[in-house]
Design a protein around this motif. Structure first.
Motif, PDB file in Angstrom:
ATOM      1  N   ARG A 130       0.936  -1.347   0.058  1.00 36.42           N
ATOM      2  CA  ARG A 130      -0.046   0.287  -0.066  1.00 36.42           C
ATOM      3  C   ARG A 130       0.774   1.231  -0.129  1.00 36.42           C
ATOM      4  O   ARG A 130       0.329   2.422  -0.135  1.00 36.42           O
ATOM      5  CB  ARG A 130      -0.992   0.073   1.085  1.00 36.42           C
ATOM      6  CG  ARG A 130      -1.910  -1.228   1.043  1.00 36.42           C
ATOM      7  CD  ARG A 130      -2.972  -1.280   2.108  1.00 36.42           C
ATOM      8  NE  ARG A 130      -3.586  -0.132   2.386  1.00 36.42           N
ATOM      9  CZ  ARG A 130      -4.927   0.203   1.553  1.00 36.42           C
ATOM     10  NH1 ARG A 130      -4.872  -0.407   0.345  1.00 36.42           N
ATOM     11  NH2 ARG A 130      -5.554   1.389   1.784  1.00 36.42           N
ATOM     12  N   LYS A 184      -3.334  -3.108  -3.291  1.00 37.40           N
ATOM     13  CA  LYS A 184      -2.931  -1.645  -3.289  1.00 37.40           C
ATOM     14  C   LYS A 184      -3.998  -0.782  -3.491  1.00 37.40           C
ATOM     15  O   LYS A 184      -4.063   0.362  -3.083  1.00 37.40           O
ATOM     16  CB  LYS A 184      -1.928  -1.581  -4.578  1.00 37.40           C
ATOM     17  CG  LYS A 184      -0.712  -2.375  -4.514  1.00 37.40           C
ATOM     18  CD  LYS A 184       0.302  -2.218  -5.631  1.00 37.40           C
ATOM     19  CE  LYS A 184       1.382  -2.928  -5.579  1.00 37.40           C
ATOM     20  NZ  LYS A 184       2.244  -2.870  -6.764  1.00 37.40           N
ATOM     21  N   ARG A 185      -5.042  -1.384  -4.266  1.00 35.44           N
ATOM     22  CA  ARG A 185      -6.190  -0.243  -4.575  1.00 35.44           C
ATOM     23  C   ARG A 185      -7.303  -0.309  -3.347  1.00 35.44           C
ATOM     24  O   ARG A 185      -8.187   0.581  -3.704  1.00 35.44           O
ATOM     25  CB  ARG A 185      -6.561  -0.790  -5.938  1.00 35.44           C
ATOM     26  CG  ARG A 185      -5.613  -0.666  -7.100  1.00 35.44           C
ATOM     27  CD  ARG A 185      -6.306  -1.149  -8.319  1.00 35.44           C
ATOM     28  NE  ARG A 185      -5.379  -0.969  -9.295  1.00 35.44           N
ATOM     29  CZ  ARG A 185      -5.266  -1.546 -10.460  1.00 35.44           C
ATOM     30  NH1 ARG A 185      -6.123  -2.530 -10.880  1.00 35.44           N
ATOM     31  NH2 ARG A 185      -4.498  -1.261 -11.305  1.00 35.44           N
ATOM     32  N   LEU A 186      -7.433  -1.131  -2.609  1.00 34.68           N
ATOM     33  CA  LEU A 186      -8.357  -1.337  -1.695  1.00 34.68           C
ATOM     34  C   LEU A 186      -8.382   0.083  -0.792  1.00 34.68           C
ATOM     35  O   LEU A 186      -7.158   0.355  -0.406  1.00 34.68           O
ATOM     36  CB  LEU A 186      -8.309  -2.431  -0.712  1.00 34.68           C
ATOM     37  CG  LEU A 186      -8.565  -3.987  -1.430  1.00 34.68           C
ATOM     38  CD1 LEU A 186      -8.239  -4.980  -0.419  1.00 34.68           C
ATOM     39  CD2 LEU A 186     -10.113  -3.837  -2.031  1.00 34.68           C
ATOM     40  N   SER A 187      -9.583   0.252  -0.196  1.00 32.62           N
ATOM     41  CA  SER A 187      -9.525   1.312   0.911  1.00 32.62           C
ATOM     42  C   SER A 187      -9.260   0.660   2.184  1.00 32.62           C
ATOM     43  O   SER A 187      -9.026  -0.332   2.195  1.00 32.62           O
ATOM     44  CB  SER A 187     -10.952   2.035   0.839  1.00 32.62           C
ATOM     45  OG  SER A 187     -11.870   1.113   1.338  1.00 32.62           O
ATOM     46  N   GLU A 188      -8.920   1.714   3.102  1.00 30.71           N
ATOM     47  CA  GLU A 188      -8.454   1.075   4.576  1.00 30.71           C
ATOM     48  C   GLU A 188      -9.565   0.078   5.070  1.00 30.71           C
ATOM     49  O   GLU A 188      -9.533  -1.038   5.768  1.00 30.71           O
ATOM     50  CB  GLU A 188      -8.410   2.246   5.348  1.00 30.71           C
ATOM     51  CG  GLU A 188      -6.933   2.942   5.266  1.00 30.71           C
ATOM     52  CD  GLU A 188      -5.891   1.789   5.552  1.00 30.71           C
ATOM     53  OE1 GLU A 188      -5.988   1.243   6.406  1.00 30.71           O
ATOM     54  OE2 GLU A 188      -4.827   2.111   4.954  1.00 30.71           O
ATOM     55  N   ILE A 189     -10.960   0.474   4.811  1.00 28.80           N
ATOM     56  CA  ILE A 189     -12.229  -0.001   5.126  1.00 28.80           C
ATOM     57  C   ILE A 189     -12.525  -1.298   4.477  1.00 28.80           C
ATOM     58  O   ILE A 189     -12.438  -2.603   5.312  1.00 28.80           O
ATOM     59  CB  ILE A 189     -13.427   0.462   5.200  1.00 28.80           C
ATOM     60  CG1 ILE A 189     -13.385   2.161   5.989  1.00 28.80           C
ATOM     61  CG2 ILE A 189     -14.658  -0.249   5.269  1.00 28.80           C
ATOM     62  CD1 ILE A 189     -14.388   2.761   5.618  1.00 28.80           C
ATOM     63  N   GLU A 190     -11.919  -1.209   3.272  1.00 35.59           N
ATOM     64  CA  GLU A 190     -12.119  -2.655   2.417  1.00 35.59           C
ATOM     65  C   GLU A 190     -11.041  -3.676   2.819  1.00 35.59           C
ATOM     66  O   GLU A 190     -11.315  -4.941   2.875  1.00 35.59           O
ATOM     67  CB  GLU A 190     -11.897  -2.436   0.777  1.00 35.59           C
ATOM     68  CG  GLU A 190     -13.240  -1.679   0.397  1.00 35.59           C
ATOM     69  CD  GLU A 190     -13.238  -1.097  -1.151  1.00 35.59           C
ATOM     70  OE1 GLU A 190     -14.195  -1.069  -2.007  1.00 35.59           O
ATOM     71  OE2 GLU A 190     -12.092  -0.817  -1.340  1.00 35.59           O
ATOM     72  N   HIS A 245      -9.310  -3.834   5.646  1.00 33.72           N
ATOM     73  CA  HIS A 245      -9.708  -4.335   6.873  1.00 33.72           C
ATOM     74  C   HIS A 245     -10.795  -5.506   7.099  1.00 33.72           C
ATOM     75  O   HIS A 245     -10.825  -6.485   7.596  1.00 33.72           O
ATOM     76  CB  HIS A 245     -10.444  -3.192   7.898  1.00 33.72           C
ATOM     77  CG  HIS A 245     -10.698  -3.643   9.177  1.00 33.72           C
ATOM     78  ND1 HIS A 245      -9.881  -3.833  10.348  1.00 33.72           N
ATOM     79  CD2 HIS A 245     -11.820  -3.778  10.234  1.00 33.72           C
ATOM     80  CE1 HIS A 245     -10.228  -4.239  11.354  1.00 33.72           C
ATOM     81  NE2 HIS A 245     -11.541  -4.121  11.265  1.00 33.72           N
TER      82      HIS A 245
END
Length: 128
Positions: A68, A105-111, A113
């Motif tokens: 990330r 790499k492309r996921l948000s922090e929530i995703e 998690h």
């Protein structure tokens, strides 16, 4: 008493030596144990988690963090974690998280998690 002190430091020692620690037996050797089973028993007794699960968690946490950050290539990240190359890294991440390093790499922090929770990665010890 010496073993308890070593066990207390075991996760720290693992983090500092991720590039040459891919198995519990290697981790036990780093900790000064000649018998990996004894290390595993002492670790389980101290942390109430099996060392293999903690080893996987620490590696996954470190790999996802570096993916990330985007400062290194997948090959460099793989080598830094004792993984042969980017193909092996891809297989490792797919096996444990069910998605590719590019997706991580492309996921948000929530995703991210949610992905980590879905695979039930124990981060309690890995974060401390």
């Amino acid at each position: 008493m010496r073993e308890t002190i070593e066990i207390d430091r075991s996760v720290y020692v693992l983090r500092e030596n991720l590039n040459n620690t891919a198995r519990v037996s290697e981790w036990a050797e780093l900790m000064g144990y000649t018998c990996p089973k004894r290390f595993a028993r002492m670790f389980l007794r101290h942390y109430c988690y099996r060392p293999q699960k903690v080893l996987e968690s620490v590696r996954i946490r470190s790999i996802t963090k570096q993916l990330r950050e985007g400062k290194w290539s997948n090959f460099e990240i793989a080598r830094a974690h004792g993984i042969a190359d980017e193909i092996a890294l891809n297989k490792f991440i797919n096996y444990h998280l069910g998605c590719s390093p590019t997706r991580i790499k492309r996921l948000s922090e929530i995703e991210l998690h949610q992905v980590l929770q879905e695979v039930n990665v124990k981060m309690i010890i890995a974060e401390s």
